[in-house]
Design a protein around this motif. Structure first.
Motif, PDB file in Angstrom:
ATOM      1  N   ALA A 120      -1.487  -3.832  -7.779  1.00 12.32           N
ATOM      2  CA  ALA A 120      -0.606  -3.497  -8.903  1.00 12.32           C
ATOM      3  C   ALA A 120       0.852  -3.701  -8.521  1.00 12.32           C
ATOM      4  O   ALA A 120       1.656  -4.140  -9.344  1.00 12.32           O
ATOM      5  N   VAL A 121       1.202  -3.408  -7.274  1.00 13.07           N
ATOM      6  CA  VAL A 121       2.570  -3.645  -6.795  1.00 13.07           C
ATOM      7  C   VAL A 121       2.885  -5.138  -6.880  1.00 13.07           C
ATOM      8  O   VAL A 121       3.985  -5.532  -7.275  1.00 13.07           O
ATOM      9  N   GLY A 122       1.911  -5.981  -6.545  1.00  8.48           N
ATOM     10  CA  GLY A 122       2.095  -7.428  -6.680  1.00  8.48           C
ATOM     11  C   GLY A 122       2.346  -7.836  -8.119  1.00  8.48           C
ATOM     12  O   GLY A 122       3.208  -8.678  -8.401  1.00  8.48           O
ATOM     13  N   HIS A 123       1.624  -7.239  -9.063  1.00 14.22           N
ATOM     14  CA  HIS A 123       1.832  -7.535 -10.484  1.00 14.22           C
ATOM     15  C   HIS A 123       3.213  -7.074 -10.934  1.00 14.22           C
ATOM     16  O   HIS A 123       3.879  -7.771 -11.710  1.00 14.22           O
ATOM     17  N   LEU A 124       3.656  -5.912 -10.470  1.00 10.37           N
ATOM     18  CA  LEU A 124       4.989  -5.423 -10.819  1.00 10.37           C
ATOM     19  C   LEU A 124       6.071  -6.330 -10.244  1.00 10.37           C
ATOM     20  O   LEU A 124       7.104  -6.555 -10.881  1.00 10.37           O
ATOM     21  N   ALA A 125       5.840  -6.885  -9.052  1.00  6.38           N
ATOM     22  CA  ALA A 125       6.797  -7.832  -8.466  1.00  6.38           C
ATOM     23  C   ALA A 125       6.830  -9.126  -9.275  1.00  6.38           C
ATOM     24  O   ALA A 125       7.902  -9.672  -9.543  1.00  6.38           O
ATOM     25  N   ARG A 126       5.661  -9.619  -9.705  1.00  5.71           N
ATOM     26  CA  ARG A 126       5.618 -10.836 -10.527  1.00  5.71           C
ATOM     27  C   ARG A 126       6.316 -10.624 -11.862  1.00  5.71           C
ATOM     28  O   ARG A 126       6.872 -11.557 -12.429  1.00  5.71           O
ATOM     29  N   ALA A 127       6.290  -9.395 -12.362  1.00  7.50           N
ATOM     30  CA  ALA A 127       6.954  -9.082 -13.631  1.00  7.50           C
ATOM     31  C   ALA A 127       8.465  -8.903 -13.461  1.00  7.50           C
ATOM     32  O   ALA A 127       9.178  -8.717 -14.439  1.00  7.50           O
ATOM     33  N   GLY A 128       8.948  -8.933 -12.220  1.00  6.65           N
ATOM     34  CA  GLY A 128      10.384  -8.807 -11.979  1.00  6.65           C
ATOM     35  C   GLY A 128      10.860  -7.377 -11.828  1.00  6.65           C
ATOM     36  O   GLY A 128      12.063  -7.129 -11.774  1.00  6.65           O
ATOM     37  N   LEU A 129       9.948  -6.419 -11.758  1.00  7.24           N
ATOM     38  CA  LEU A 129      10.333  -5.017 -11.622  1.00  7.24           C
ATOM     39  C   LEU A 129      10.583  -4.625 -10.171  1.00  7.24           C
ATOM     40  O   LEU A 129      11.225  -3.612  -9.905  1.00  7.24           O
ATOM     41  N   LEU A 130      10.051  -5.385  -9.236  1.00  3.39           N
ATOM     42  CA  LEU A 130      10.285  -5.197  -7.804  1.00  3.39           C
ATOM     43  C   LEU A 130      10.551  -6.565  -7.196  1.00  3.39           C
ATOM     44  O   LEU A 130      10.009  -7.565  -7.663  1.00  3.39           O
ATOM     45  N   VAL A 131      11.364  -6.606  -6.149  1.00  2.00           N
ATOM     46  CA  VAL A 131      11.667  -7.867  -5.484  1.00  2.00           C
ATOM     47  C   VAL A 131      10.779  -7.997  -4.255  1.00  2.00           C
ATOM     48  O   VAL A 131      10.695  -7.067  -3.456  1.00  2.00           O
ATOM     49  N   ARG A 132      10.132  -9.147  -4.125  1.00  2.00           N
ATOM     50  CA  ARG A 132       9.302  -9.431  -2.945  1.00  2.00           C
ATOM     51  C   ARG A 132      10.204  -9.616  -1.734  1.00  2.00           C
ATOM     52  O   ARG A 132      11.123 -10.407  -1.766  1.00  2.00           O
ATOM     53  N   LEU A 133       9.908  -8.903  -0.665  1.00  2.00           N
ATOM     54  CA  LEU A 133      10.669  -9.045   0.568  1.00  2.00           C
ATOM     55  C   LEU A 133       9.840  -9.667   1.678  1.00  2.00           C
ATOM     56  O   LEU A 133      10.257  -9.699   2.828  1.00  2.00           O
TER      57      LEU A 133
ATOM     58  N   PRO B 189       4.241   4.720 -16.747  1.00  2.00           N
ATOM     59  CA  PRO B 189       2.882   4.455 -17.246  1.00  2.00           C
ATOM     60  C   PRO B 189       2.833   3.280 -18.225  1.00  2.00           C
ATOM     61  O   PRO B 189       1.900   2.474 -18.191  1.00  2.00           O
ATOM     62  N   VAL B 190       3.843   3.150 -19.065  1.00  2.00           N
ATOM     63  CA  VAL B 190       3.895   2.042 -20.026  1.00  2.00           C
ATOM     64  C   VAL B 190       4.072   0.716 -19.288  1.00  2.00           C
ATOM     65  O   VAL B 190       3.433  -0.287 -19.620  1.00  2.00           O
ATOM     66  N   LEU B 191       4.940   0.708 -18.273  1.00  2.08           N
ATOM     67  CA  LEU B 191       5.151  -0.506 -17.482  1.00  2.08           C
ATOM     68  C   LEU B 191       3.872  -0.931 -16.773  1.00  2.08           C
ATOM     69  O   LEU B 191       3.548  -2.124 -16.722  1.00  2.08           O
ATOM     70  N   LEU B 192       3.136   0.034 -16.238  1.00  2.74           N
ATOM     71  CA  LEU B 192       1.864  -0.285 -15.592  1.00  2.74           C
ATOM     72  C   LEU B 192       0.886  -0.884 -16.597  1.00  2.74           C
ATOM     73  O   LEU B 192       0.226  -1.886 -16.319  1.00  2.74           O
ATOM     74  N   ASP B 193       0.802  -0.278 -17.781  1.00  2.34           N
ATOM     75  CA  ASP B 193      -0.100  -0.805 -18.806  1.00  2.34           C
ATOM     76  C   ASP B 193       0.295  -2.215 -19.233  1.00  2.34           C
ATOM     77  O   ASP B 193      -0.550  -3.055 -19.490  1.00  2.34           O
ATOM     78  N   ARG B 194       1.594  -2.475 -19.320  1.00  2.00           N
ATOM     79  CA  ARG B 194       2.080  -3.765 -19.789  1.00  2.00           C
ATOM     80  C   ARG B 194       1.898  -4.875 -18.754  1.00  2.00           C
ATOM     81  O   ARG B 194       1.581  -6.006 -19.109  1.00  2.00           O
ATOM     82  N   HIS B 195       2.097  -4.564 -17.473  1.00  2.00           N
ATOM     83  CA  HIS B 195       2.166  -5.619 -16.464  1.00  2.00           C
ATOM     84  C   HIS B 195       0.990  -5.674 -15.490  1.00  2.00           C
ATOM     85  O   HIS B 195       0.867  -6.653 -14.754  1.00  2.00           O
TER      86      HIS B 195
ATOM     87  N   GLY C  44       0.818  -1.214   0.000  1.00  2.00           N
ATOM     88  CA  GLY C  44       0.000   0.000   0.000  1.00  2.00           C
ATOM     89  C   GLY C  44       0.844   1.252   0.000  1.00  2.00           C
ATOM     90  O   GLY C  44       0.567   2.207  -0.737  1.00  2.00           O
ATOM     91  N   VAL C  45       1.903   1.274   0.800  1.00  3.94           N
ATOM     92  CA  VAL C  45       2.826   2.419   0.837  1.00  3.94           C
ATOM     93  C   VAL C  45       3.534   2.547  -0.500  1.00  3.94           C
ATOM     94  O   VAL C  45       3.668   3.646  -1.052  1.00  3.94           O
ATOM     95  N   ALA C  46       3.995   1.418  -1.048  1.00  2.00           N
ATOM     96  CA  ALA C  46       4.665   1.439  -2.353  1.00  2.00           C
ATOM     97  C   ALA C  46       3.714   1.964  -3.431  1.00  2.00           C
ATOM     98  O   ALA C  46       4.118   2.761  -4.289  1.00  2.00           O
ATOM     99  N   ALA C  47       2.455   1.547  -3.377  1.00  2.00           N
ATOM    100  CA  ALA C  47       1.463   2.011  -4.353  1.00  2.00           C
ATOM    101  C   ALA C  47       1.264   3.517  -4.244  1.00  2.00           C
ATOM    102  O   ALA C  47       1.204   4.220  -5.265  1.00  2.00           O
TER     103      ALA C  47
END
Length: 184
Positions: free
Chosen positions: A66-79, A103-109, A42-45
């Motif tokens: 969305a942060v979870g989707h970005l982590a699954r895409a490899g853009l953020l590491v789950r801690l 914005p493009v990364l959000l649309d893609r992932h 939530g803070v990251a979002a």
């Protein structure tokens, strides 16, 4: 100043307790930097939403999911945390927030809900439903939403939408059943 790495003042009013004078004299940014640890989804979002500056037309804000989707895409590491809304490293969130292509990364992932997908495609919701019925747009996942007082749990389809996947003339051009939809 014998605190953690010299950035956080030593506790002067007992173990782990600081006096008001010491707290007011401390530099908040230095303390934050010294105490870096995982931040919740939530803070990251919220930080990514702030980094976007102006809100996107089809995405009113970045969500914890969305942060979870970005982590699954490899853009953020789950801690830690759960898989859908993980804890992530704040420096990675800051680096992602500085990217011009956020914005493009959000649309893609990050998939869109049906209303967001329609806005992204530049069509009305009913026309988006026609695209789904005809198989031009397929759900990539779903989410259960509990409306508690308005009928309980509802499953909502999620879509990955890229305008370039559709022909420039529009999929429903000349089709009377789609109320004259022509994509630009």
């Amino acid at each position: 100043m014998g605190g953690w790495l010299g950035l956080v003042p030593s506790a002067d009013a007992g173990p782990g307790v600081w006096s008001r004078v010491v707290v007011e004299a401390a530099d908040p940014e230095q303390v934050r930097a010294a105490l870096r640890g995982p931040v919740g989804a939530g803070v990251a979002a919220d930080r990514l939403t702030a980094a976007l500056g102006e809100l996107l037309r089809c995405r009113p804000r970045v969500t914890a999911a969305a942060v979870g989707h970005l982590a699954r895409a490899g853009l953020l590491v789950r801690l830690g945390g759960d898989a859908e809304c993980p804890d992530v490293h704040p420096d990675q969130v800051a680096a992602l927030g500085r990217r011009r292509d956020l914005p493009v990364l959000l649309d893609r992932h990050v998939p869109f809900g049906p209303d967001q997908a329609a806005v992204r495609l530049g069509v009305r919701r009913v026309e988006c439903d026609v695209l789904v019925q005809r198989g031009y747009l397929s759900p990539t996942g779903s989410v259960d939403i509990d409306f508690k007082k308005q009928g309980g749990v509802t499953t909502v389809a999620l879509f990955s939408v890229n305008r370039s996947d559709f022909p420039a003339g529009g999929l429903l051009a000349g089709d009377q059943s789609a109320s004259g939809f022509v994509s630009a």
